[in-house]
Design an enzyme around this catalytic site. Structure first.
Site, mmCIF file in Angstrom:
data_model
loop_
_atom_site.group_PDB
_atom_site.id
_atom_site.type_symbol
_atom_site.label_atom_id
_atom_site.label_comp_id
_atom_site.label_asym_id
_atom_site.label_seq_id
_atom_site.Cartn_x
_atom_site.Cartn_y
_atom_site.Cartn_z
ATOM 1 N N GLU A 93 -46.050 -40.187 31.829
ATOM 2 C CA GLU A 93 -44.749 -40.503 32.694
ATOM 3 C C GLU A 93 -44.814 -41.643 34.047
ATOM 4 O O GLU A 93 -43.564 -42.765 34.123
ATOM 5 C CB GLU A 93 -44.443 -38.839 33.647
ATOM 6 C CG GLU A 93 -42.783 -39.865 34.417
ATOM 7 C CD GLU A 93 -42.290 -38.080 35.013
ATOM 8 O OE1 GLU A 93 -42.076 -37.485 35.116
ATOM 9 O OE2 GLU A 93 -40.767 -39.131 35.407
ATOM 10 N N ASP A 94 -46.191 -42.372 34.160
ATOM 11 C CA ASP A 94 -45.981 -42.938 35.551
ATOM 12 C C ASP A 94 -46.394 -43.899 34.962
ATOM 13 O O ASP A 94 -46.366 -45.327 36.370
ATOM 14 C CB ASP A 94 -46.384 -42.096 36.574
ATOM 15 C CG ASP A 94 -45.113 -41.110 37.797
ATOM 16 O OD1 ASP A 94 -44.534 -41.029 36.701
ATOM 17 O OD2 ASP A 94 -46.404 -39.967 38.209
#
Ligand code: MN
Length: 744
Positions: A93-94
């Site tokens: 996600e990051d």
């Protein structure tokens, strides 16, 4: 607001290595196969991926995945696959890395779990209501694939809650709200009791900081005395357990802030009354599972040799475990200082399962069948709901939430007999399930020694006594209080049987009464009485009389005389209380941008009111409230624990305002609920108390007296919360009043 912390690179490295070492040590002490290599690899991968990134608090980001992995390992009891997935949970996600990268490095299993976690992250809830329901659906679907996704998500949420202080207040409300709404029930259903309790307590802390603090202080103040009572109680038991040659832990149990507060709210009782319940737990070591039951009962026998047993409060969750797998023996005995003390007796294995749920159970790999199938049933239910197309995405969330709770409840008779009923079953359901005669004559119930009307819904663990009276007759309206088919069938047949007899009795009663009062019994007299009492026909009138729904009083005789102008009470009721409307027009609109860090002052000075009161929860000044900026740019004020606010938080968290009441306030509407035994003259006393002794403006008064129990609802206009608290205090002093409290 927390200060941002700055570390030197050396300090940072030590911080990270210490945290990781702690994770590894815990893992090496567990029963899992030792696969340190892959965990090491995941750690290094995550370090590299999150390099240079910081959390809001200023800490290096990698500390978060390490903390989540530590929870997964040490608090939930999962193994290397879950630990790796937790370490990697925010990577896709990051950062630049993809699921394919993870799969190439760590294999398909870990990649699938990380993928599941990525899909449901960013908070389960996006900014749009439908998006959140969609995400939640995804969460559950993924979960059906691998329960570990949900368990890791739970750990992620727990760590975020533990570090919530670094978030701005509006974000805190939103996250705390979500946690209470989704995660805590989910944790409960999964049997993650310790995590559920902590999530609730943390949410409570951020939603009601002042109350949380106050309860904390009260716990601290009463602690010394509690310890003294416990030590006094425990010493002789310890001696016996030592003689038995057991290895054990014996501790006083402390209720969580949240559960104390919930009990105070739901039962309308002060702190002392909740906290005076003493509880202790014995956890004994037991290498052989087949010995557990016998040792539990041996301990029981030793304790009951020392102290008097409360015969109605034995809970044998060993022979019949709870739906979520909970096993233990609970007993209540009279301690040396005259307090009832509940003692929970469990083996280490039972304790582990109670605190950590199914995950812990895997560790023991014994009797897996039952729990596994219970989990399977639950997953199946969720799947069914998912397949069932929902017109409204929000409704879907509500359905799921309801289904997270068990569909059955177990209650106890005063003799300790266990009875299983469907959820929402009432006192009346129980009465009819026990016997037709008990149901037909039921007037009220005593639940955990408190008087309740027969419509009262029961909850698991309630101890219920059915109160009956031979003068009571089954009523057709009762059907609305019944959820069991058995109860409904029995009620209907009781009514059929009863009606004929009651009509005959009523007929006779009326004739005797009229004769005794010198009234001629002619058809005109009957017709007049029918119209005075608003009965549909003669039979119905007799029935009502026979059933004591209509009192044969001098008032009736008076009413038969044409010149009658009615009694004082009749006048009183015909002439409703003066009403004064709250000013609800000309609301000053909210201007500018919503700034979570600023406090919005709720003011109504000189008619310039800059907020509206939510119709759902009727807040009044002094309440813990949150402002919500609606589509008209008007600030709507909700009570902190309003369920509607819970929904808004989830969907429109960015529209919430921190608020504070201004000192000068106009009047507000509060609803007061009063309950008690219906004795002669009590209603009159209550009305007197409210209308004369206190300067309160009453807007609505609704009294229902039924079967010896009355309830009274009162809308009052007041200017401050203390006025209504004061009123309740006085009401409680009236003989026969069992509760008086403000409700939403
Ligand atoms: Mn995370």
């Amino acid at each position: 607001m927390t200060e941002t912390i700055k570390y030197t690179p050396e300090q940072e490295e030590k911080l990270i290595n210490d945290a990781y070492q702690n994770l590894l040590n815990g893992y090496l002490n567990s029963n899992h196969r030792k696969k340190v290599e892959i965990i090491d690899k995941a750690f290094r991968f995550a370090c590299e991926a999150h390099k240079g990134i910081r959390r809001r608090s200023g800490e290096p980001y990698i500390l978060h995945p390490i903390a989540v992995a530590t929870i997964v390992s040490q608090e939930i009891g999962l193994g290397s696959t879950s630990i790796c997935s937790a370490l990697l949970h925010d990577v896709v996600e990051d950062t630049e890395y993809t699921v394919e990268d993870i799969e190439a490095q760590f294999g398909k299993k870990i990649a699938t779990i990380v993928d599941g976690l990525t899909k449901i992250s960013g908070g389960i809830f996006g900014s749009k209501a439908s998006a959140q329901a969609e995400n939640f659906r995804k969460l559950l679907l993924t979960m059906s694939d691998d329960i570990r996704v949900v368990l890791i998500k739970m750990a992620d949420r727990l760590h975020n809650m533990r570090t919530l202080a670094s978030m701005p207040p509006a974000k805190q409300y939103k996250i705390a709200g979500e946690t209470l709404y989704i995660y805590a029930p989910l944790a409960h259903r999964l049997g993650l009791f310790a995590i559920k309790t902590e999530l609730e307590d943390l949410s409570f802390k951020y939603e009601h900081p002042d109350t949380y603090k106050k309860i904390g202080e009260q716990i601290a103040t009463s602690e010394a005395r509690r310890n003294e009572i416990f030590d006094h109680f425990a010493a002789p038991i310890r001696k016996r357990l030592d003689e038995m040659g057991l290895q054990y832990e014996f501790k006083a149990r402390v209720k969580s802030h949240y559960s104390i507060w919930k009990k105070m709210e739901s039962k309308h009782v002060p702190f002392e009354e909740v906290y005076d319940l003493y509880a202790a737990r014995i956890v004994f070591e037991c290498p052989k599972e087949q010995d557990e039951k016998r040792i539990c009962w041996n301990i029981y026998s030793e304790i009951t040799d020392l102290y008097r047993l409360h015969p109605d409060r034995i809970r044998d969750w060993i022979s019949t475990p709870k739906a979520n797998g909970y096993r233990a023996l609970h007993i209540t005995v009279m301690g040396p200082d005259g307090n009832w003390i509940e003692v929970q007796i469990r083996s280490r294995r039972m304790d582990d399962i109670a605190e950590r749920g199914f995950a812990a159970h895997w560790k023991y790999k014994i009797g897996e069948g039952e729990e596994e199938s219970e989990l399977a049933v639950w997953l199946q239910t969720i799947e069914d709901i998912l397949k069932n197309p929902e017109p409204n995405a929000i409704d879907f969330l509500d359905t799921i939430k309801l289904n997270l709770f068990a569909s059955e409840i177990t209650v106890f008779t005063p003799k300790g007999e266990m009875i299983t009923l469907p959820k929402d079953a009432s006192v009346l359901d129980l009465a009819f399930n026990l016997h037709s005669q008990i149901g037909s004559h039921c007037i009220a119930g005593k639940v955990n020694h408190r008087l309740v009307p027969l419509s009262h819904k029961l909850a698991t663990g309630d101890q219920v006594e059915v109160l009956t009276s031979q003068s009571q007759k089954p009523q057709p309206e009762w059907e609305q209080y019944l959820v069991t088919a058995k109860g409904k069938t029995r009620l209907r047949s009781a009514i059929r049987h009863d009606r004929r007899q009651v009509i005959e009795k009523g007929d006779k009663m009326l004739r005797e009464f009229l004769a005794a009062n010198g009234q001629e019994i002619v058809p005109e007299t009957l017709t007049r009485i029918i119209s005075i009492e608003k009965a549909p026909n003669k039979e119905a009138l007799f029935y009502m009389i026979g059933n004591n729904e209509i009192a044969l009083s001098q008032q009736m005789i008076k009413a038969l005389k044409p010149a009658s102008n009615g009694g004082i009470l009749a006048k009183f009721l015909r002439n409703p209380f003066a009403t004064k409307a709250t000013p609800d027009d000309g609301i000053v609109k909210f201007e500018g941008k919503i700034d979570a860090s600023k406090v919005y002052h709720l003011s109504s000075a000189q008619g310039h009111q800059n907020y509206k009161l939510a119709p759902c929860c009727h807040p009044i000044p002094g309440d813990d409230v949150v402002g919500y900026v609606d589509d008209n740019n008007e600030v709507v004020v909700h009570k902190m624990d309003c369920p509607e606010l819970g929904r808004l938080k989830i969907s429109y968290g960015s529209r919430l305002l921190q608020t504070q009441w201004d000192a000068s306030q106009a009047t507000f509407l509060a609803v007061v609920h009063i309950e008690g035994r219906d004795r002669m003259g009590i209603l009159h006393e209550i009305i007197n108390l409210i209308s004369r002794n206190l300067a309160i403006n009453i807007r609505r008064l609704d009294i229902k007296a039924d079967s010896g129990v009355f309830t009274c609802e009162l809308d009052v206009l007041i200017s401050d919360v203390s006025v209504v608290n004061n009123l309740c205090k006085k009401l409680k002093k009236v003989d026969g009043v069992t509760s008086a409290a403000r409700i939403s």
